[in-house]
Enzyme design. Structure first.
Site, short mmCIF file in Angstrom:
data_model
loop_
_atom_site.label_atom_id
_atom_site.label_comp_id
_atom_site.label_asym_id
_atom_site.label_seq_id
_atom_site.Cartn_x
_atom_site.Cartn_y
_atom_site.Cartn_z
N GLU A 49 -4.17 0.92 9.02
CA GLU A 49 -3.13 1.91 9.34
C GLU A 49 -2.52 2.55 8.11
OE1 GLU A 49 -3.42 -1.03 10.80
OE2 GLU A 49 -3.36 -0.75 12.99
N PHE A 111 5.33 -9.93 22.27
CA PHE A 111 4.09 -9.91 21.51
C PHE A 111 3.92 -8.56 20.82
CE2 PHE A 111 -0.56 -9.04 21.37
CZ PHE A 111 -0.86 -9.96 20.37
N GLN A 112 3.69 -8.60 19.53
CA GLN A 112 3.50 -7.41 18.69
C GLN A 112 4.70 -6.47 18.72
OE1 GLN A 112 -0.45 -5.76 19.59
NE2 GLN A 112 -1.26 -7.10 17.98
N LYS A 161 5.47 1.42 25.64
CA LYS A 161 4.27 1.50 26.50
C LYS A 161 4.59 1.94 27.93
CE LYS A 161 0.53 -1.45 28.21
NZ LYS A 161 -0.79 -1.10 27.71
N MET A 477 -3.10 0.58 -16.57
CA MET A 477 -1.78 1.05 -16.95
C MET A 477 -0.85 -0.12 -17.26
SD MET A 477 -0.05 3.57 -17.75
CE MET A 477 -0.32 5.20 -17.07
C1 LIG Z 1 0.44 -1.06 -4.50
C2 LIG Z 1 0.73 -1.16 -5.95
N1 LIG Z 1 0.76 -2.36 -6.55
C3 LIG Z 1 1.02 -2.46 -7.87
C4 LIG Z 1 1.28 -1.35 -8.61
C5 LIG Z 1 1.59 -1.47 -10.10
N2 LIG Z 1 0.58 -0.79 -10.89
C6 LIG Z 1 0.74 0.44 -11.40
S1 LIG Z 1 -0.57 0.99 -12.25
C7 LIG Z 1 -1.41 -0.44 -11.98
C8 LIG Z 1 -2.78 -0.64 -12.54
C9 LIG Z 1 -3.78 0.18 -11.84
O1 LIG Z 1 -5.04 -0.25 -12.23
P1 LIG Z 1 -6.34 0.55 -11.90
O2 LIG Z 1 -6.31 1.00 -10.49
O3 LIG Z 1 -7.51 -0.21 -12.34
O4 LIG Z 1 -6.15 1.89 -12.72
P2 LIG Z 1 -6.13 2.17 -14.29
O5 LIG Z 1 -4.69 2.12 -14.71
O6 LIG Z 1 -6.96 1.13 -14.96
O7 LIG Z 1 -6.70 3.53 -14.37
C10 LIG Z 1 -0.64 -1.33 -11.25
C11 LIG Z 1 -1.05 -2.68 -10.87
C12 LIG Z 1 1.25 -0.11 -7.94
N3 LIG Z 1 1.51 1.04 -8.55
N4 LIG Z 1 0.96 -0.04 -6.62
#
Ligand SMILES: Cc1ncc(C[n+]2csc(CCOP(=O)(O)OP(=O)(O)O)c2C)c(N)n1
Lengths: 563, 160
Positions: A49, A111-112, A161, A477
């Protein structure tokens, strides 16, 4: 003739001109699915979803129309929440219909059952629980109206529902009026004249455009203003494409990973025109030093955005398009008299010099493939005409920096919430809207795994999105922050345990490519982009490449770390 | 500074939690909140007192106006307004102290609404200043329980 609630609901979608619904069925919503085949719109069965809402969101961003998703109660609804919050932060018009347990059971931990209206209250523009079948049509009408008008945003409608099974006469309400909701669209003409005067007297003006320009469809007016008055333009992540990225007046994005020229221009400007932008902390850096030498004009449809983070001198509450065209009407007749062709010439020269001294760049000639190089090639091969979706992280910033967006509505990215897992489903939504355009998801190896299941959605609906994974083996990042600010303590950011993305693509019925050498980037991308199939291009890039420039969180824009 | 906001809302389920959620979600402070129906069908009036600097109050007012179920928001602090709060106070009142307490009750035009051997329960209405003053005066006798309605307020007549 009496119709069931489910039929009335679907009639409403038809009246709203809905063409596609992204959804996932379940017990609480099954009555609607039972009727669905009798209606003309297309339903895309997603695999989660969250994907349904991101897809509806990507569809909305790419088209400017309202995106629609349909999910069941309880877990279906809670799975949708991240998508809803993502759309909320970026002011994207989506309407999310959630099934709910029958009204007699509401509040009984049935439920749900989940109180989705309660859960989504802080991350929707508005939400409803429909309690009476006679209010159904009007509520659906209101939901669409709220989602798309004023400052757009997501609206949730919870559908019990039993109401979907009950029957009543279908009456389509032609008009919606809400006494408590009257967005102010037209600008105050005195303020407009003041802005015109400020521009005429400014020596170092800069336009700072945000997503509001895109949602108002004010790109043309913005471009007119910039070009006729010779004003350099920068934009937020959300504003990319609002002004042509290949125009000489374009400074690039501003803020944390903005260009040197954009940030210096803001710092040295004597007039900043903030248009449909909200002074997000990723943009301003340290607030006290942001545009400290400038008179700040802020045009925004949402009064709460004005004076929220930064004290502005000239607030102007209005729809960006009406404000900018009013401004044009005031300026145009006196254009020759008040503005010469070389007005702001010295300033524009200065700005150009900043761009030349510190352009966006990266170190070439390394043994690794540089991720920026890959984005540049995506730009070249697509001729700048692709719709680019991104995940979140370095991949997102490199896409924003190195793809020159010529047109608006072609960059889909989770700006406000920064949702990893956004890009693939958003790309699917956009591809659904534009089957003939090239849609590319620029991804990280971490993010792509957050909604990888949507590959199946793409494959079985023949939505040939291209997924370019800038695979650095890290949560890049976060690793970059650890490197720069946490003494290289790379705790839990190394993703060396990874699936084989090529095999994974194949398992889903997509096509997989792996690129490990720079010379193969162009041929593989060219081949993949030409294939009418879903493709994953797993590009092994420099594991420790960083995004520059970078303004450390909370620092002033002038304190940029450069390459 | 303390501000009194008069907020007219659609009287529908969830409207209170929308307003309260706005305050908690954005880290604004609610000092008191009072809701009841008005003469107009389907419309309720909330009186909210809150504390913050000008910038925060401006945000609160704008954010409230942005809620779809909010019809009107007026900051009564800038206008001449009448403000009242009702408070019920249960206080220690042994024989030796009783006369003095009753004298204070009299001066403040409070009402005694319940009496027992060693307690008095009194009812008082007044503006913020009066209530604070009374509570301060009574504190030394030992307040056992207190129930406050929170402020209700209205713009004075003859103002636009
Ligand atoms: C759902 C979610 N969880 C954690 C984060 C924190 N976060 C920001 S950037 C990042 C790293 C992303 O890694 P990747 O997708 O490999 O991309 P890259 O930065 O290596 O291009 C994380 C964990 C986020 N933005 N969103």
């Amino acid at each position: 003739m009496e119709l069931t609630g489910a039929q009335i609901f679907l009639e409403c979608l038809r009246k709203e001109g809905v063409e596609v619904v992204f959804g996932y069925p379940g017990g609480a919503i099954i009555d609607i699915y039972d009727q669905l085949p009798n209606y003309p719109f297309k339903h895309i069965l997603v695999r989660h979803e969250q994907g349904a809402v991101h897809s509806a969101d990507g569809y909305a961003r790419a088209t400017g129309n309202v995106g629609v998703s349909l999910v069941t109660s309880g877990p279906g609804a809670t799975n949708a929440v991240t998508g809803i919050a993502t759309a909320y932060m970026d002011s994207i018009p989506v309407v999310i219909f959630t099934g709910q347990v029958p009204t007699p059971l509401i509040g009984n931990d049935a439920f749900q059952e989940v109180d989705i209206v309660g859960i989504t209250r802080p991350c929707t523009k508005h939400n409803y629980l429909v309690k009476d079948i006679n209010e159904l049509a009007y509520t659906v009408r209101q939901a669409f109206y709220l989602a798309r008008s004023g400052r757009p945003g997501p609206v949730v409608v919870d559908l019990p529902k039993d109401l979907m099974q009950a029957k009543t006469e279908f009456i389509w309400p032609e008009d919606v009026s809400l006494r408590s909701y009257q967005p102010n669209l037209s600008p105050h003409i005195r303020q407009i004249k003041k802005v015109a005067e400020l521009i005429a007297n400014a020596e170092r003006p800069v336009i700072y455009a945000g997503g509001g320009v895109v949602s108002a469809g004010a790109e043309e007016e913005l471009t007119w203003l910039a070009k006729n008055l010779n004003i350099p333009v920068t934009a937020t992540l959300m504003g990319l494409g609002a002004f042509p990225g290949n125009d000489p007046l374009w400074l690039g994005m501003l803020g944390m990973h903005g260009t040197y020229a954009a940030n210096m221009a803001i710092n040295n400007a004597d007039l900043v025109l903030a248009i449909g932008a909200r002074f997000d902390d990723r943009v301003t850096g340290k607030v006290d030093t942001f545009a400290a030498k400038a008179t700040l004009v802020h045009i925004d449809i949402d009064p709460t955005s004005i004076q929220k983070n930064v004290a502005v001198h000239v607030p102007l509450v209005a729809d960006c398009k009406s404000a900018l065209s009013a401004l044009k009407d005031v300026i145009e007749p006196t254009l020759e008299q008040n503005y010469s062709e070389d007005s702001h010439a010295v300033w524009v020269q200065q700005v150009k010099q900043w761009s030349e001294v510190h352009p966006l760049r990266y170190n070439k000639g390394s043994k690794f493939i540089k991720p920026q190089y890959v984005v540049e090639k995506v730009y070249e091969i697509s001729n700048g005409d692709a719709i680019i979706a991104t995940e979140v992280g370095q991949n997102q910033m490199w896409a924003a920096q190195f793809y020159k967006f010529k047109k608006s509505k072609s960059f889909l990215s989770s700006g406000g919430l920064g949702t990893m897992g956004y890009g693939l489903p958003a790309a699917i939504g956009a591809q659904m809207a534009f089957p003939d355009r090239l849609v590319v998801n620029i991804a990280g190896d971490g993010s792509i795994q957050m909604n990888i299941q949507e590959l199946m959605t793409a494959v079985c609906n023949n939505l040939p999105v291209k997924i370019v994974i800038l695979n650095n083996g890290y949560l890049g990042m976060v690793r970059q922050w650890q490197e720069l600010f946490y003494k290289r303590n790379y705790c839990e950011t190394c993703m060396d345990a990874q699936p084989d993305f090529v095999k994974l693509a194949e398992a889903y019925g997509a096509v997989g490519f792996r690129v490990t050498e720079e010379k193969d980037v162009t041929p593989v991308l060219t081949e993949a982009f030409a294939l009418p199939k879903v493709c994953i291009i797993d590009v092994r890039v420099d594991p420790e490449e960083n995004v520059y420039p970078m303004v450390p969180a909370g620092a002033s824009l002038s304190d940029m770390l450069l390459v | 500074m303390r501000h009194t906001l008069s907020v007219m809302v659609e009287n529908e389920p969830g409207v209170l939690s929308r307003v309260v959620g706005l305050f908690s979600g954005r880290g604004f402070n609610i000092e008191s909140l009072n809701v009841a129906p008005t003469l107009e069908e389907g419309v309720s009036l909330m009186t909210i007192t809150t504390i913050g600097d000008e910038q925060i109050i401006e945000q609160i007012v704008k954010q409230l106006r942005k809620l779809v179920t909010v019809i009107k928001v007026v900051d009564l602090t800038e206008l001449k307004a009448v403000e009242r709060e009702m408070v019920i106070i249960k206080i220690n009142a042994e024989d030796a102290k009783r006369a003095e307490i009753l004298r204070i009750v009299d001066i403040f035009r409070c009402k005694v609404i319940d009496v027992s051997i060693d307690e008095l329960t009194i009812e008082v209405t007044g503006d913020h200043g009066k209530i604070e003053a009374l509570i301060n005066l009574l504190a030394r006798f030992g307040i056992k329980e207190i129930a406050r309605t929170g402020t209700v307020a209205m713009k004075r007549a003859l103002q636009n």
